[in-house]
Design an enzyme around this catalytic site. Structure first.
Site, PDB file in Angstrom:
ATOM      1  N   GLY A  94      49.639  16.195  52.428  1.00 40.41           N
ATOM      2  CA  GLY A  94      48.734  16.453  53.533  1.00 40.41           C
ATOM      3  C   GLY A  94      48.322  17.912  53.584  1.00 40.41           C
ATOM      4  O   GLY A  94      47.175  18.238  53.926  1.00 40.41           O
ATOM      5  N   THR A  95      49.242  18.803  53.239  1.00 40.23           N
ATOM      6  CA  THR A  95      48.931  20.235  53.235  1.00 40.23           C
ATOM      7  C   THR A  95      47.835  20.546  52.222  1.00 40.23           C
ATOM      8  O   THR A  95      46.894  21.296  52.521  1.00 40.23           O
ATOM      9  CB  THR A  95      50.193  21.048  52.925  1.00 40.23           C
ATOM     10  N   CYS A 141      56.932  22.503  62.187  1.00 39.88           N
ATOM     11  CA  CYS A 141      56.565  22.790  60.796  1.00 39.88           C
ATOM     12  C   CYS A 141      57.389  23.950  60.243  1.00 39.88           C
ATOM     13  O   CYS A 141      57.116  24.465  59.171  1.00 39.88           O
ATOM     14  CB  CYS A 141      55.071  23.101  60.696  1.00 39.88           C
TER      15      CYS A 141
END
Length: 374
Positions: free
Chosen positions: A71-72, A320
């Site tokens: 996703g990053t 995160c």
């Protein structure tokens, strides 16, 4: 003691559909899909089928979908690629509560001479429906990045309203937190998501760039297309991501309703039994599986450790940056208590009995920590 997993917002347990699809694809899809020999063509066929399946689940065209390694990577490629395609780049504008991947894209952009503008949020964690009006240089923005819903407190963002008011500024939406639970509102230009959030495997993300949105490779190399720029992907992981996404989309309405009942019970019980506690985020307009609470006078790391000792896996600190347990930039931007916070995030296998046991032990653990810290 069996550990109860309450960190579904980081990664959902692997979905049976993902497990089965991955096992089947391993024997056929391990070769490079860009090669012309038979094994490469088999991998390419599997990847294309996965792309078509994911597109159908999202209601987009298959040629708009690209699998990434995470996703990053999808967020970085989406944001920076849109900026690189602008002939006269303006600032990257993003909300103050975005995932760290967006913040890091902004830092990378600034280090190369670009500008970044940050949109504030209200106490519930929501941006105004006209976010560009709140920041200097907003009208000349290259891109606006606003998540569909917050990954720490669950507050939904007014994506459709924002899209209607920003003209031709591309809207990049990080949908990682919301995609497993509800459709993404209309109006976005670029969508990013992570397969592990819906029960796929780590090593697979999704980037969707709508037709008509200009994109150029912002990274080293001469590759001009998105799929070439993100490099070869893990084909079995992509196949598993597509299979589990299809299953999750079918299940999510009923699952979301069940999760909402459980999280509403958690919120009500914590508010009634834990003194000096704050439950940030919108109590109603939120994702169904996330509850975050902050306990005054309680160290977050200690609370996480004691909950882990009692058999519960939860997140604390910034979601995160959990290994560093630094104060959450999301809670700080909201202006709420940012220390001693815990995020409980459920998943499709969570049971009512697990939630009840958590609520039985939590008040005593908090009270014990407070006694020892006096």
């Amino acid at each position: 003691m069996t550990e109860t997993y309450f960190d579904g917002a980081t990664a959902q347990p692997v979905h049976p559909a993902a497990r089965d699809a991955y096992a089947a694809a391993l024997s056929e899809g391990w070769a490079g899909p860009g090669r012309l020999y038979t094994l490469g063509r088999r991998s390419r066929m599997l990847l294309e089928a996965a792309r078509q399946s994911a597109a159908a689940s999202l209601g987009v065209s298959a040629d708009e979908v690209t699998f990434t390694s995470s996703g990053t990577q999808a967020v970085h490629a989406g944001i920076l690629g849109v900026i690189a395609a602008r002939s006269e780049p303006g600032p990257l504008v993003h909300s103050a509560v975005e995932h760290s991947s967006v913040l890091h894209a902004g830092q990378w952009h600034e280090a190369r001479g670009g500008e970044v503008a940050v949109v504030p949020v209200d106490r519930l964690g929501r941006v105004d429906a006209d976010p560009l009006a709140a920041v200097a240089g907003g009208e000349g923005a290259s891109v606006l990045a606003v998540q569909s819903a917050n990954h720490e407190v669950g507050t939904r963002q007014p994506v459709a309203e924002i899209a209607r008011g920003i003209g031709d500024v591309p809207l990049v939406v990080d949908a990682a937190a919301s995609l497993p639970w509800e459709p993404v509102p209309e109006g976005w230009s670029v969508l990013a998501a992570s397969a592990r959030k819906w029960g796929g495997l780590s090593g697979a993300g999704l980037l969707v760039v709508r037709k008509g949105v200009r994109w150029r490779n912002p990274f080293p190399g001469e590759d001009s297309s998105i799929r070439e720029a993100v490099s070869e992907v893990d084909v079995p992981a992509a196949v598993a991501a597509a299979a589990s996404l299809r299953a999750v989309v079918t299940e999510r309405e009923a699952l979301s309703a069940r999760m909402r009942v459980l999280t509403e019970g958690i919120r009500e019980h914590i508010a009634a039994t834990v003194p000096e506690v704050e439950l940030p985020g919108d109590p109603v307009d939120r994702l169904p599986h996330i509850v975050t609470f902050s306990c005054l006078g309680v160290d977050g790391e200690v609370l996480l450790t004691e909950l882990n000792r009692a058999g519960f896996a939860v997140s604390s600190g910034s979601a995160c940056a959990s290994t560093r347990l630094r104060p959450s930039h999301v809670l700080q931007a909201m202006g709420v208590l940012s220390h001693g916070n815990v995020r409980v995030s459920l998943h499709r296998e969570t049971t009512e009995a697990e939630v009840e046991r958590f609520l039985e032990v939590l008040p005593g653990i908090v009270a014990s920590i407070r006694r020892l810290s006096r």
